[in-house]
Design an enzyme around this catalytic site. Structure first.
Site, short mmCIF file in Angstrom:
data_model
loop_
_atom_site.label_atom_id
_atom_site.label_comp_id
_atom_site.label_asym_id
_atom_site.label_seq_id
_atom_site.Cartn_x
_atom_site.Cartn_y
_atom_site.Cartn_z
N GLY A 10 -3.68 -14.66 12.20
CA GLY A 10 -4.57 -14.10 11.51
C GLY A 10 -5.95 -14.99 11.31
NE ARG A 11 -4.75 -16.90 6.50
CZ ARG A 11 -3.95 -16.97 5.26
NH1 ARG A 11 -4.61 -17.22 3.98
NH2 ARG A 11 -2.80 -16.95 5.41
CE1 TYR B 193 -3.51 -2.29 -0.12
CE2 TYR B 193 -2.72 -3.39 1.66
CZ TYR B 193 -3.65 -3.33 0.57
OH TYR B 193 -4.29 -4.68 0.39
#
Length: 365
Positions: A322-323, A186
């Site tokens: 995370g997941r 980003y």
């Protein structure tokens, strides 16, 4: 089992209950129009408040900062009020929560930013990168990103000011602090990495110049809300969204040393996390540890034992999962007691409603 993963740790003025982090994960459930955090999101985060630290999904600092349909913002009064519902719910459960502040730069499409051309460090299109737009249905429509325009000095000054204001907005919304998203290809990452930054002014060329935008954004946010409430996320070895650096270990060790000078409260390293990805070299992790004296967080493919090992070796202070947090709202308890982990449904990660967001149960023995 009682291990150091479940020890308390100081993070600025906060004492966290354990060293488990729920890292930022885009879920694209914000209320439309207006990209506003909502009660459904408040329930989702509150269910996971047993994490030592929650970092919110990326929240865009301006209309131009938005990369994907239905992601939340933090620049309007309505958005601040929406996030207040979330932080109130998390705090009611005893949790600590930072907001991840996000500008995607070139990783977007005009349909997501009111028809404007995206901005970046340089006018270079990210190759083989798709983002999703609102195509009028509940299913996101994936489209190729477009060529951005190179940011002017005025653009840079404006974005620095937007990051500073977003940090203030996050505190107004009840967050305990903020995490600057400087990872995963980003905007900030587009300035840092050598292959995405072809500028010839003071923001391009040398390593010092490529780190200047990061330096100025962090300085502005520290000035706005205090260093003890600012964390930064970096992704040294990932090539997500088309950003590549020629000498990543040199670049990111220098970035860690720079961030250390700002006395920020933590540095969050996103490791490459696809299944057959290379491991981050231990010598590089040691170099980051030597360069940065605050709390060091790693995230990517960790299990209870590997997380434990990273903390015991002194390479990390906290670990992000995370997941696993998607399908296991009670993840810390499951890790502590060795309970089995549920698997998430990948089809309900982005967009939609409560299904696949708040309907995963806690473990029942």
């Amino acid at each position: 089992m009682t291990t150091s993963l479940f020890d308390t740790i100081k993070l600025g003025t906060h004492t966290l209950n354990n060293r488990i982090v729920m890292p930022p994960m885009t879920r694209s459930r914000a209320t439309q129009p207006g990209d506003v955090a909502n009660q459904m999101m408040a329930s989702y985060y509150a269910q996971r408040a047993s994490a030592g630290l929650i970092v919110s999904e990326g929240t865009q600092i301006s209309p131009m900062g938005k990369g994907y349909a239905w992601t939340p913002g933090i620049y309007s009064e309505q958005q601040i009020a929406g996030w207040k519902k979330v932080t109130d719910a998390v705090h009611a459960k005893g949790g600590t929560m930072f907001a991840q502040l996000w500008h995607v730069g070139r990783v977007t499409h005009p349909d997501n930013i009111n028809g404007e051309q995206p901005i970046s460090s340089s006018a270079i299109k990210a190759e083989n990168v798709k983002v999703f737009i609102d195509n009028g249905s509940d299913e996101p429509g994936f489209v190729d990103v477009v060529t951005p325009r190179e940011m002017t000095q005025q653009d840079i000054d404006e974005v620095i000011q937007q990051f500073s204001q977003a940090a203030l907005n996050a505190i107004a919304a009840g967050f305990d602090g903020i995490e600057l998203h400087a990872a995963n290809g980003y905007l900030i990452n587009q300035f840092i990495d050598s292959e995405s930054n072809q500028r010839s002014d003071k923001y391009g060329g040398s390593l010092t110049n490529r780190l200047r935008f990061l330096d100025e954004v962090v300085a502005a946010m520290v000035d706005a809300i205090g260093a003890e409430r600012v964390g930064v996320r970096l992704a040294p070895l990932t090539t997500l969204n088309g950003t590549v650096d020629a000498k990543p270990e040199e670049t990111y060790t220098a970035a860690a040393a720079l961030l250390n000078k700002h006395n920020i409260v933590y540095l969050h390293i996103a490791e490459v996390d696809w299944d057959d990805a290379p491991e981050t070299p231990k010598a590089f992790k040691q170099a980051l540890r030597d360069a940065f004296k605050g709390v060091l967080i790693y995230a990517g493919r960790y299990k209870a034992d590997s997380a434990q090992q990273a903390i015991d070796e002194g390479l990390a202070d906290m670990i992000g999962f995370g997941r696993p947090f998607v399908a296991n709202p009670d993840l810390p308890a499951r890790l502590q007691h060795g309970y089995p982990l549920a698997e998430h449904d990948p089809n309900s990660l982005f967009g939609g409603g409560e299904k696949g967001l708040t309907d995963y149960p806690s473990y029942k023995a």
